[in-house]
Every structure is written in structure tokens, then in C-alpha cells.
Motif scaffolding. Structure first.
Motif, PDB file in Angstrom:
ATOM      1  N   LEU A  67     -37.056  48.619 -41.271  1.00  0.00           N
ATOM      2  CA  LEU A  67     -37.059  47.274 -41.850  1.00  0.00           C
ATOM      3  C   LEU A  67     -35.918  46.438 -41.291  1.00  0.00           C
ATOM      4  N   LEU A  68     -34.737  47.051 -41.194  1.00  0.00           N
ATOM      5  CA  LEU A  68     -33.595  46.350 -40.586  1.00  0.00           C
ATOM      6  C   LEU A  68     -33.895  45.967 -39.138  1.00  0.00           C
TER       7      LEU A  68
ATOM      8  N   PHE B  57     -36.798  45.351 -37.825  1.00  0.00           N
ATOM      9  CA  PHE B  57     -37.725  44.226 -37.853  1.00  0.00           C
ATOM     10  C   PHE B  57     -36.989  42.923 -38.161  1.00  0.00           C
ATOM     11  N   MET B  58     -36.041  42.970 -39.096  1.00  0.00           N
ATOM     12  CA  MET B  58     -35.268  41.764 -39.427  1.00  0.00           C
ATOM     13  C   MET B  58     -34.444  41.307 -38.227  1.00  0.00           C
ATOM     14  N   PHE B  59     -33.819  42.242 -37.531  1.00  0.00           N
ATOM     15  CA  PHE B  59     -33.032  41.888 -36.349  1.00  0.00           C
ATOM     16  C   PHE B  59     -33.927  41.316 -35.250  1.00  0.00           C
TER      17      PHE B  59
ATOM     18  N   CYS C 223     -31.272  49.893 -34.387  1.00  0.00           N
ATOM     19  CA  CYS C 223     -31.898  50.239 -35.678  1.00  0.00           C
ATOM     20  C   CYS C 223     -33.265  50.889 -35.474  1.00  0.00           C
ATOM     21  N   TYR C 224     -34.021  50.412 -34.500  1.00  0.00           N
ATOM     22  CA  TYR C 224     -35.339  50.991 -34.228  1.00  0.00           C
ATOM     23  C   TYR C 224     -35.196  52.448 -33.780  1.00  0.00           C
TER      24      TYR C 224
ATOM     25  N   MET D  40     -36.641  39.567 -35.758  1.00  0.00           N
ATOM     26  CA  MET D  40     -36.957  38.198 -36.172  1.00  0.00           C
ATOM     27  C   MET D  40     -35.784  37.250 -35.912  1.00  0.00           C
ATOM     28  N   LEU D  41     -34.569  37.775 -35.962  1.00  0.00           N
ATOM     29  CA  LEU D  41     -33.369  36.974 -35.693  1.00  0.00           C
ATOM     30  C   LEU D  41     -33.023  36.944 -34.207  1.00  0.00           C
TER      31      LEU D  41
ATOM     32  N   PHE E 289     -31.622  45.264 -32.884  1.00  0.00           N
ATOM     33  CA  PHE E 289     -32.995  45.729 -33.107  1.00  0.00           C
ATOM     34  C   PHE E 289     -33.211  47.085 -32.449  1.00  0.00           C
TER      35      PHE E 289
END
Length: 169
Positions: A64-65, A67-69, A81-82, A71-72, A78
Motif C-alpha cells: 500500500l505504501l 502504491f502511495m509513493f 517499498c514494493y 501516485m506521488l 516506490f
């Protein structure tokens, strides 16, 4: 080998290992330290289920983090975290079916190539991130991770690789 036979074999092996260690400790006075792999295999069902849930939940949180990164447009964060999410999700299966069975599954001839590429992509992604290489190389490695993971998962579904190749051609 059937799942039942595999489970019985692992149970017997664990029992023999415990008896040997008990004998060595009692009679010979030798105390052998358990490896992490043995600790995981010897853990009870409840402990393994909890560890699986923790790894799975952590992996999903990092996903989820990621995905948020994404989007930013923070591509390096990204990628990190991925990759952490993928490592945690892979580790969760160690608790679910046991590390040795997971490793045997990964090196099965049908899955060996995808497994090797997947693990190498995880390692190289982390190296690329920590060495400060450009973000597009990080994204390239994330794509390699994802493609190898999809190919690996498809090896568990009968004829899925053949269907995929027929669609691509």
C-alpha cells in the motif's frame, strides 16, 4: 509425492531431529543451537499462523505504501517499498508451508528460471536503490520483479503459461 505423504515425512523428520537433539543433550552433554529454519519448522500451528499473518499484513502494508509513493511519483521510494513488500510476502509463505518445502517448490525445474530471476530482481532492485542509480533503472527492476513473479505464479496453474503464450503470439 502427495501432500499427506510430504506432511508425514516432515513430521517424522522433525520428531527424529528432536529425539537426536534430546539424546545428545542428555547423554553426551552437547547442546546444539537450532537454526532459524528448524525453529520455523518446529513452531506450532498457532505460532506459524501468527507469523504468517504478521508477514502477510506487513507485506500488504508495504504494498500500500508503495502504491502511495507511486501516485506521488516518488519512484525510488516506490521501488524500495514494493521490494520489501515482495520479500515479506515471500517470507509469509515460509511460515505457511515451511521454508524447505517453499525452497523445494522454487527450485522445481518448471519454476527454477522464474524463481532465480525473481530473487535476483529483488536483490538487484535493492542494490540499485542503495547505490543511488537513476529512478528509471529502479522501475525497470520492479517490472522485472513483477514479470518473474507472474511467470512463477502461472507455473502453479495448469496450462496458464501455454494460454498466455498463445495470447501473446
Amino acid at each position: 509425492m502427495s501432500l499427506l505423504a510430504e506432511t508425514l515425512k516432515e513430521s517424522l523428520t522433525g520428531g527424529v531431529r528432536k529425539a537426536r537433539d534430546s539424546f545428545n543433550e542428555t547423554v553426551l552433554g552437547e547442546k546444539r543451537e537450532k537454526s532459524v529454519w528448524e525453529d520455523i519448522q518446529d513452531a506450532g500451528l498457532k505460532q506459524r499462523a501468527i507469523a504468517f499473518a504478521v508477514c502477510l499484513g506487513s507485506g500488504l502494508l508495504f504494498g500500500l505504501l508503495a502504491f502511495m509513493f507511486l501516485m506521488l511519483l516518488l519512484f525510488v521510494a516506490f521501488g524500495l517499498c514494493y521490494t520489501i513488500a515482495n520479500v515479506l510476502l515471500l517470507c509469509s509463505t515460509f511460515f505457511l508451508i515451511g521454508p524447505m518445502r517453499q525452497l523445494r517448490n522454487m527450485v522445481h525445474p518448471v519454476r527454477l528460471g522464474a524463481s532465480a530471476i525473481y530473487v535476483m530482481a529483488l536483490i538487484v532492485t535493492l542494490l540499485v536503490i542503495f547505490l543511488g542509480w537513476p529512478f528509471f533503472i529502479v522501475l525497470l527492476m520492479v517490472i522485472a520483479q513483477t514479470a518473474a513473479l507472474i511467470w512463477y505464479v502461472m507455473s502453479y496453474i495448469p496450462y496458464s503459461r501455454e494460454c498466455f503464450m498463445a495470447i501473446v503470439e
